[in-house]
Design a protein around this motif. Sequence first.
Motif, PDB file in Angstrom:
ATOM      1  N   GLY A 109       0.781  -1.226   0.000  1.00  0.00           N
ATOM      2  CA  GLY A 109       0.000   0.000   0.000  1.00  0.00           C
ATOM      3  C   GLY A 109       0.812   1.275   0.000  1.00  0.00           C
ATOM      4  N   VAL A 110       2.134   1.173  -0.112  1.00  0.00           N
ATOM      5  CA  VAL A 110       3.008   2.351  -0.141  1.00  0.00           C
ATOM      6  C   VAL A 110       3.571   2.485  -1.547  1.00  0.00           C
ATOM      7  N   SER A 111       3.468   3.689  -2.122  1.00  0.00           N
ATOM      8  CA  SER A 111       3.935   3.918  -3.492  1.00  0.00           C
ATOM      9  C   SER A 111       5.066   4.939  -3.510  1.00  0.00           C
ATOM     10  N   LEU A 112       5.819   4.949  -4.603  1.00  0.00           N
ATOM     11  CA  LEU A 112       6.937   5.863  -4.797  1.00  0.00           C
ATOM     12  C   LEU A 112       6.504   6.963  -5.764  1.00  0.00           C
ATOM     13  N   THR A 113       6.647   8.232  -5.349  1.00  0.00           N
ATOM     14  CA  THR A 113       6.228   9.359  -6.172  1.00  0.00           C
ATOM     15  C   THR A 113       7.442  10.058  -6.773  1.00  0.00           C
ATOM     16  N   SER A 114       7.169  11.028  -7.663  1.00  0.00           N
ATOM     17  CA  SER A 114       8.253  11.806  -8.258  1.00  0.00           C
ATOM     18  C   SER A 114       9.014  12.591  -7.192  1.00  0.00           C
ATOM     19  N   ARG A 115       8.331  12.985  -6.134  1.00  0.00           N
ATOM     20  CA  ARG A 115       8.983  13.687  -5.031  1.00  0.00           C
ATOM     21  C   ARG A 115      10.021  12.789  -4.373  1.00  0.00           C
ATOM     22  N   HIS A 116       9.693  11.520  -4.218  1.00  0.00           N
ATOM     23  CA  HIS A 116      10.633  10.566  -3.631  1.00  0.00           C
ATOM     24  C   HIS A 116      11.836  10.348  -4.553  1.00  0.00           C
ATOM     25  N   VAL A 117      11.571  10.289  -5.857  1.00  0.00           N
ATOM     26  CA  VAL A 117      12.679  10.116  -6.815  1.00  0.00           C
ATOM     27  C   VAL A 117      13.627  11.304  -6.750  1.00  0.00           C
ATOM     28  N   PHE A 118      13.070  12.517  -6.709  1.00  0.00           N
ATOM     29  CA  PHE A 118      13.905  13.712  -6.611  1.00  0.00           C
ATOM     30  C   PHE A 118      14.720  13.688  -5.329  1.00  0.00           C
ATOM     31  N   ALA A 119      14.098  13.310  -4.227  1.00  0.00           N
ATOM     32  CA  ALA A 119      14.808  13.250  -2.952  1.00  0.00           C
ATOM     33  C   ALA A 119      15.941  12.235  -3.003  1.00  0.00           C
ATOM     34  N   ALA A 120      15.699  11.102  -3.668  1.00  0.00           N
ATOM     35  CA  ALA A 120      16.739  10.079  -3.772  1.00  0.00           C
ATOM     36  C   ALA A 120      17.938  10.603  -4.559  1.00  0.00           C
ATOM     37  N   LEU A 121      17.668  11.279  -5.670  1.00  0.00           N
ATOM     38  CA  LEU A 121      18.757  11.836  -6.473  1.00  0.00           C
ATOM     39  C   LEU A 121      19.540  12.892  -5.690  1.00  0.00           C
ATOM     40  N   LEU A 122      18.838  13.731  -4.947  1.00  0.00           N
ATOM     41  CA  LEU A 122      19.498  14.755  -4.142  1.00  0.00           C
ATOM     42  C   LEU A 122      20.361  14.111  -3.058  1.00  0.00           C
ATOM     43  N   GLY A 123      19.817  13.072  -2.411  1.00  0.00           N
ATOM     44  CA  GLY A 123      20.570  12.397  -1.358  1.00  0.00           C
ATOM     45  C   GLY A 123      21.819  11.711  -1.876  1.00  0.00           C
ATOM     46  N   PHE A 124      21.698  11.012  -3.002  1.00  0.00           N
ATOM     47  CA  PHE A 124      22.874  10.356  -3.558  1.00  0.00           C
ATOM     48  C   PHE A 124      23.875  11.372  -4.105  1.00  0.00           C
ATOM     49  N   GLY A 125      23.372  12.526  -4.566  1.00  0.00           N
ATOM     50  CA  GLY A 125      24.281  13.598  -4.957  1.00  0.00           C
ATOM     51  C   GLY A 125      25.088  14.094  -3.768  1.00  0.00           C
ATOM     52  N   GLY A 126      24.440  14.188  -2.621  1.00  0.00           N
ATOM     53  CA  GLY A 126      25.148  14.574  -1.411  1.00  0.00           C
ATOM     54  C   GLY A 126      26.196  13.561  -1.010  1.00  0.00           C
ATOM     55  N   ALA A 127      25.866  12.284  -1.158  1.00  0.00           N
ATOM     56  CA  ALA A 127      26.838  11.238  -0.825  1.00  0.00           C
ATOM     57  C   ALA A 127      28.044  11.304  -1.760  1.00  0.00           C
ATOM     58  N   LEU A 244      23.971  15.029  10.946  1.00  0.00           N
ATOM     59  CA  LEU A 244      24.555  16.320  11.288  1.00  0.00           C
ATOM     60  C   LEU A 244      25.270  16.260  12.633  1.00  0.00           C
ATOM     61  N   LEU A 245      24.594  15.695  13.639  1.00  0.00           N
ATOM     62  CA  LEU A 245      25.210  15.595  14.955  1.00  0.00           C
ATOM     63  C   LEU A 245      26.433  14.684  14.926  1.00  0.00           C
ATOM     64  N   LEU A 264      27.815  21.110   2.764  1.00  0.00           N
ATOM     65  CA  LEU A 264      26.836  21.045   1.686  1.00  0.00           C
ATOM     66  C   LEU A 264      26.328  19.617   1.497  1.00  0.00           C
ATOM     67  N   ALA A 265      27.237  18.635   1.601  1.00  0.00           N
ATOM     68  CA  ALA A 265      26.826  17.234   1.467  1.00  0.00           C
ATOM     69  C   ALA A 265      25.846  16.852   2.562  1.00  0.00           C
ATOM     70  N   ALA A 266      26.136  17.236   3.794  1.00  0.00           N
ATOM     71  CA  ALA A 266      25.229  16.932   4.901  1.00  0.00           C
ATOM     72  C   ALA A 266      23.883  17.608   4.700  1.00  0.00           C
ATOM     73  N   THR A 267      23.899  18.859   4.239  1.00  0.00           N
ATOM     74  CA  THR A 267      22.654  19.589   3.994  1.00  0.00           C
ATOM     75  C   THR A 267      21.829  18.907   2.908  1.00  0.00           C
ATOM     76  N   VAL A 274      14.113  15.086   4.342  1.00  0.00           N
ATOM     77  CA  VAL A 274      12.972  15.904   4.768  1.00  0.00           C
ATOM     78  C   VAL A 274      11.971  16.055   3.623  1.00  0.00           C
ATOM     79  N   ILE A 275      12.477  16.306   2.425  1.00  0.00           N
ATOM     80  CA  ILE A 275      11.585  16.425   1.256  1.00  0.00           C
ATOM     81  C   ILE A 275      10.815  15.127   1.051  1.00  0.00           C
ATOM     82  N   ALA A 276      11.497  14.012   1.190  1.00  0.00           N
ATOM     83  CA  ALA A 276      10.851  12.721   0.932  1.00  0.00           C
ATOM     84  C   ALA A 276       9.756  12.403   1.927  1.00  0.00           C
TER      85      ALA A 276
END
Length: 281
Positions: A109-127, A244-245, A264-267, A274-276
């Motif tokens: 019952g849980v789906s993946l949206t475009s918002r989640h995809v964007f968050a994933a790309l942003l997170g892996f970009g930070g990594a 962060l901590l 910047l990576a941590a942010t 948070v977006i996801a």
Amino acid sequence: MSANLLALGAIVLWASLAALGVALTHVPPLLLTGLALLVGSLIALPLSRFDFRQWRVPPMTLAVGVYGLFGYHFLLFMALQNAPPVQANLVNYLWPLGIVVMAPLFLPGVSLTSRHVFAALLGFGGAALAIVGGRPMEPGASLWAWGYLPALASAFMWASYSLLTKRVRAFPTAAIGTFALVSGTLALLCHAWLEPSVSLTAKDLALIALLGIGPLGGSFFLWDAALKRGDARQIGVLSFLTPLLSTLVLLTMQREVPSLSVGLAATMIVGAAVIATRKQS
């Protein structure tokens, strides 16, 4: 005690995990994992009032617990020993984002949206930024350290473990002691088979005991109690404070000033999480 306060207690303890792991990098990872988890399992004794019936869980639940506690911490300590600690720690803390992104794979019952995809790309970009831009390079040095692989694997393992606990039968918080006891024993058996024997100093033993009482013990019980009492979505958002901590503690211990790329990576990683998890209006 409120669920959010319990969760914050776990987060504060987890913030010390990487720093303590770095202070013990000379201890083989299986030995370190095993001893710390055994210490952590003792917390279940007073919590259960020495009623060992609260330690009992079905075999499948136990397997999930060992998968999470043993597998995650072994990979994390391996990463901290074979990659720059601050960068490896940030990659490991992709797990809050992993919980969100992988939820459709584990929970009905849980789906993946475009918002989640964007968050994933942003997170892996930070990594990626944490890996390639987080430290000054010496002439001829490589940007890559193989320790980033176990760091990424540890993030996947903790995220999947967290989701799998929602698929098993409910268990008392004291049963976390069983997870830690079995995982610690397994780690020590693997140490005896795979790793060289080492001598531990009194300081090593004190740090391992602190590790077991805090981030490899007390945090698990606090986290489980928080999830049982509160809204998992709010508690999940609080967990994004952890990288962060943790990074701040690591840098303080190493007497380093956070670089712009690390900040910047941590942010990016925290912002992606948070977006996801934000509700769509």
